[in-house]
Write a protein that holds these residues in place. Structure first.
Motif, PDB file in Angstrom:
ATOM      1  N   ARG A  70      -2.440   2.743  -9.503  1.00 23.18           N
ATOM      2  CA  ARG A  70      -2.119   3.977  -8.703  1.00 23.18           C
ATOM      3  C   ARG A  70      -0.667   4.267  -8.935  1.00 23.18           C
ATOM      4  N   GLU A  71      -0.009   3.303  -8.798  1.00 24.35           N
ATOM      5  CA  GLU A  71       1.587   3.548  -8.797  1.00 24.35           C
ATOM      6  C   GLU A  71       2.132   3.150 -10.372  1.00 24.35           C
TER       7      GLU A  71
ATOM      8  N   ILE B  33      -3.358  -1.358  -6.998  1.00 26.09           N
ATOM      9  CA  ILE B  33      -1.799  -0.658  -6.530  1.00 26.09           C
ATOM     10  C   ILE B  33      -1.220  -0.419  -7.922  1.00 26.09           C
TER      11      ILE B  33
ATOM     12  N   GLN C 257      -2.913  -7.365  -7.173  1.00 26.08           N
ATOM     13  CA  GLN C 257      -3.441  -6.213  -6.525  1.00 26.08           C
ATOM     14  C   GLN C 257      -3.524  -4.844  -7.456  1.00 26.08           C
TER      15      GLN C 257
ATOM     16  N   GLU D 233       1.001  -1.230   0.083  1.00 31.81           N
ATOM     17  CA  GLU D 233      -0.096  -0.086  -0.105  1.00 31.81           C
ATOM     18  C   GLU D 233       0.841   1.115  -0.122  1.00 31.81           C
TER      19      GLU D 233
END
Length: 350
Positions: A335-336, A332, A329, A192
């Motif tokens: 997002r990244e 994630i 995931q 996270e």
């Protein structure tokens, strides 16, 4: 998606409910091309048409990013290039975030009750927007001439001497990040934060002396493993199992932490004019007997629960596992995306 891929009549009355009154209706269904789309068109879809009277026009869709772009542009023009589409989890999430998908009525898709948990995707207000279509596994694969003893854990990537001949994909979203998080850091929570991701990347960097090939070309890895030029790595379970059946010295192992699960979903573009027929189609495609036929004909891992299908133990083991899978995931990775890709490739190049 991998290079590859019985008759429990659940809720047939619902599937047939609109019956041949809709015999003139046609839906366009898109899926990944080549053998995959051809098999769906020639082997799977005719059963739906026979039961429902709804004709399926099957089309091949391009790679995920190109298809998402087409769907986005079509939505701006208030059109739909397909009434139902098969999309990878990343496309599912990205499309949902920008409002591309129609809301589906769960009452019209009762076979969701037979799905593995987590494969009926609903929005904040409870409406369905994506229904699990199929899955596939990436596992720990080995050359059995070089290493007859199968690995038991993903930790064996680090703990065994692979003679400097591992093959690892160079993509940060291959599932190795998740497998490393579960094996060494107690779960996905460490992913996270960027600090946590850096710790995972540093752990993967410890493999570098053992890695001969950081690959993007899946065929290159497969050929190297089968020839003994590579001793192990990450690859598709179904493809490796088929190679082993052909007598090649390879094996696929589900480590105790689980195999890495890839996921695909059925969605309906928001501007489709045939949402009702699309719901009927999805309900048919997730029915356990149809899921079993998909496994037999395409080598995919079903999204229907094991006990609802009549796959033999051998048939099921060829495509899936009863163990808990490692789930990507994806939120994630999205997002990244840029930072993580750069950090991962920098680790490889150092």
């Amino acid at each position: 998606m991998p290079n590859s891929i019985i008759h429990i009549a659940l809720t047939t009355a619902l599937v047939l409910g609109t019956g041949h009154a809709a015999c003139a209706e046609e839906i366009t269904v898109s899926a990944w091309g080549g053998f995959f789309e051809e098999t769906l068109r020639e082997v799977i879809y005719p059963g739906f048409t026979e039961e429902s009277g709804i004709t399926v026009r099957s089309i091949a869709q391009p790679a995920d990013q190109a298809w998402l772009t087409q769907l986005t542009n079509a939505a701006r023009a208030k059109t739909a290039p397909a009434d139902v589409s098969l999309v990878a989890e990343e496309v599912l999430i990205r499309g949902k975030d920008i409002g591309l998908w129609a809301e589906l009525d769960g009452a019209n898709i009762p076979n969701t009750a037979t799905l593995i948990d987590g494969f009926a995707m609903s929005g904040d207000e409870g409406g369905l927007y994506g229904i699990g279509a199929l899955t596939w596994y990436t596992t720990f694969v080995t050359n059995t001439d070089a290493f007859p003893e199968a690995p038991t854990s993903w930790a064996d990537l680090w703990n065994r001497d692979w003679d400097g001949k591992l093959g690892i994909t160079s993509n940060s979203n291959s599932g190795l990040m998740e497998a490393t998080a579960l094996t060494f850091f107690g779960g996905y929570d460490i992913m996270e934060t960027r600090e946590g991701l850096e710790q995972i990347i540093a752990k993967i960097a410890e493999l570098k002396p053992q890695v001969q090939l950081w690959y993007r070309d899946e065929g290159q890895f497969q050929q190297g493993l089968e020839a003994g030029e590579l001793t192990g790595g990450l690859y598709y379970h179904d493809v490796t199992t088929l190679s082993a059946k052909d007598g090649l010295p390879v094996a696929s192992t589900f480590p105790k932490e689980g195999g890495i699960l890839g996921e695909a979903y059925w969605i309906v573009p928001r501007d489709s004019e045939h949402v009702g027929a699309a719901e009927q189609f999805i309900n048919y495609m997730i029915r356990p007997d149809v899921q079993a036929e998909l496994a037999r004909n395409l080598g995919i891992a079903p999204v229907a629960r094991r006990e609802t299908m009549d796959l033999s133990d051998e048939e099921f083991a060829a495509v899936a596992s009863t163990g808990t899978p490692i789930r990507m995931q994806t939120h994630i990775h999205l997002r990244e995306r840029d930072w993580l890709t750069d950090a991962y490739l920098e680790m490889i190049s150092r």
